[in-house]
Design an enzyme around this catalytic site. Sequence first.
Site, PDB file in Angstrom:
ATOM      1  N   LYS A  76       0.844  -1.193   0.000  1.00 51.34           N
ATOM      2  CA  LYS A  76       0.000   0.000   0.000  1.00 51.34           C
ATOM      3  C   LYS A  76       0.883   1.248   0.000  1.00 51.34           C
ATOM      4  O   LYS A  76       1.929   1.264   0.660  1.00 51.34           O
ATOM      5  CB  LYS A  76      -0.883  -0.034   1.255  1.00 51.34           C
ATOM      6  CG  LYS A  76      -1.977   1.024   1.319  1.00 51.34           C
ATOM      7  CD  LYS A  76      -2.847   0.796   2.563  1.00 51.34           C
ATOM      8  CE  LYS A  76      -3.955   1.817   2.721  1.00 51.34           C
ATOM      9  NZ  LYS A  76      -4.787   1.560   3.914  1.00 51.34           N
ATOM     10  N   SER A 171      -9.648   1.394   3.348  1.00 54.76           N
ATOM     11  CA  SER A 171      -8.922   2.162   2.373  1.00 54.76           C
ATOM     12  C   SER A 171      -7.859   1.391   1.593  1.00 54.76           C
ATOM     13  O   SER A 171      -7.307   1.923   0.635  1.00 54.76           O
ATOM     14  CB  SER A 171      -8.229   3.326   3.084  1.00 54.76           C
ATOM     15  OG  SER A 171      -7.281   2.835   3.995  1.00 54.76           O
ATOM     16  N   SER A 195      -9.546  -0.900   7.532  1.00 53.95           N
ATOM     17  CA  SER A 195      -9.078  -0.633   6.167  1.00 53.95           C
ATOM     18  C   SER A 195      -8.461  -1.823   5.446  1.00 53.95           C
ATOM     19  O   SER A 195      -8.292  -1.778   4.231  1.00 53.95           O
ATOM     20  CB  SER A 195      -8.059   0.511   6.180  1.00 53.95           C
ATOM     21  OG  SER A 195      -8.723   1.745   6.275  1.00 53.95           O
TER      22      SER A 195
END
Lengths: 527, 168
Positions: A76, A171, A195
């Site tokens: 990420k 996310s 997330s």
Amino acid sequence: MLGRTLREVSAALKQGQITPIELCQKCLSLIKKTKFLNAYITVSEEVALKQAEESEKRYKKGHSLGDLDGIPIAVKDNFSTSGIETTCASNMLKGYVPPYNATVVQRLLDQGAVLMGKTNLDEFAMGSGSTDGAFGPVKNPWSYSKQYREKRKQKPHGEKEDSNWLITGGSSGGSAAAVSAFTCFAALGSDTGGSTRNPAAHCGIVGFKPSYGLVSRHGLIPLVNSMDVPGILTRCVDDAAIVLGMLAGHDPKDSTTIQDPGKPFMLSSLTDVSKLCIGIPKEYLVPELSSEVRSFWSKAANLFESEGAKVIEVSLPHTSHSIVCYHVLCTSEVASNMARFDGLEYGHRCDIDVSTEAMYAATRREGFNDVVRGRILAGNFFLLKENYANYFAKAQKVRRLIANDFVNVFNSGVDVLLTPTTLSEAVPYPEFIKEDNRTRSAQDDIFTQAVNMAGLPAVSVPVALSNQGLPVGLQFIGRAFCDQQLLTVAKWFEKQVQFPVIQLQELMDDCSSVFEIEKLASVSLQQ
Amino acid sequence: MWARAVWLGRRSWMGWRRGFTSKGDPQVKTGAGRAGGEAAQETERVPPMTPSPASSAQGSGRVTAEVIEHLERLALVDFGSQEAVARLEKAIAFADRLRAVDTDGVEPMESVLEDRCLYLRSDNVVEGNCVEELLQNAHRVVEEYFVAPPGNISLSKQDEQKPFSHTD
């Protein structure tokens, strides 16, 4: 080969059925084919090929570093990567190249993993859809799956198929899409309020949030220091355990990592669940929960019961206050954390040169999106002298009550809690953006954020496809630092439910024309 | 035993810092060029209390123009629109639900690791000499310095641009 699990492909590498370079090239080519998903912000092709080459040399010499050697992974874009741009999907950090690796990234590289690229997210990981980043939204690979498309064909309405693609959740939506679309075998996400688990549920993969303190946060650009943990996204529970084994353990650079001697995370295959006690928190049965998810949840409970486990209803009485408490703590810590972005030392800097403060203010106006600015302002409000006790300190007290709820339940003999991960399956983008980010986050984090406030391990496991042909995930929550027990139960469950593999072949073959059009409309990716 | 004492010592230090209401907000600054390096030095930092003007709209759901202006100065972020003010008011109204919870006698929880010893590494220099690497990420540098505009001018009262607030 790409459809295999990490463990399977690792075995194939060891047996010489495929070389690290071949594997890396296959993944790179699939990343290009699936570029329209917008899963990656940066594809680190050159670095990946170089790492694959080195891995190949090691295999040839018979000195492989272990299970992760030569395995393509993604990270990420809020984890610092030395020499590779790290943006947090924000204009504020466009062009920022960290001089060091996050500890978790370094540990994966030390094990020979091949870094394919940095994945998309909501700006600074603030969101639950992966729709609010500076590089555009991430598209859920299941939008293009055979399973979903066949169900849609049966429906009469004539909406354009392409504009109705589904969100990934967030996310860590880029990481989830990357793993789900077979472009890598494992990905790192981050999990502050859900997330990692939320997009894992929407993308039909395993999303694991370790106990707070088990995995280093050094180099993870902080959102909420007291809750952030690195998350792991894989296609099966065993793979998550392998990656956890590489990541877990004390880091001198993160004083919140515990110093207990590390244990290898090898999951035994549970054959007998009769000694297990599964708790079903009654407060998680909320009116907003879709009937389908509810039915999968109760089927799962029945499954444990029928195999001899003790399944009992438990109460976490402060659950309904949890999301509000999270909202206050999150915005307050965000307000404090985001103060570092001022344009002086790194990141975006505006052209205004009247005064330092004017430069800070203009930089931050240009660098942050509405969501981030909104959370900073709300957090500053809660931290005002006359509000501190009523909001921030109050929320910290409620946090203790929530954490104690879990302690009480686990002390009463429950081993693992079973809950839904999300209220429903993934929704189409146009529907998702009808509500603002805060409202969405409050709805979508409802089952996940309490775990972060209590620091517990939790994992979302895909269970089945909904009537629409979309994945539904359920969440297991374990005792603090009983991550291995939690994953062992999750592995047993995963084996029972036999979640179907996403069928993307058609997508690869015949949809390229559709994607050409979409590509023009979406924000261009950096390579 | 020793580490436990250190942990307690640290708590009181945090307590001191919470009372310290400097606008300069020193603990949110990080080392040059290290956007993610925080975990290295600190655990869960308690955000500092910030000073504020006497008036606020606590509980009323409405935020006065004065508070808005004050928040903009503290946050160095402007609201920019009436919607942003409405968003803050919604966020406050949402947070107000916490009032319903009985927290009498409950201690605030700062960290889930509060009952564990805090690890302190030995005070040895193990890395450094990376000035050039760190300066690379700055837009303006002179020799080994970050260059900032004049620092002794506070954010000017923007007379021409009234902060957004309710007309009533």
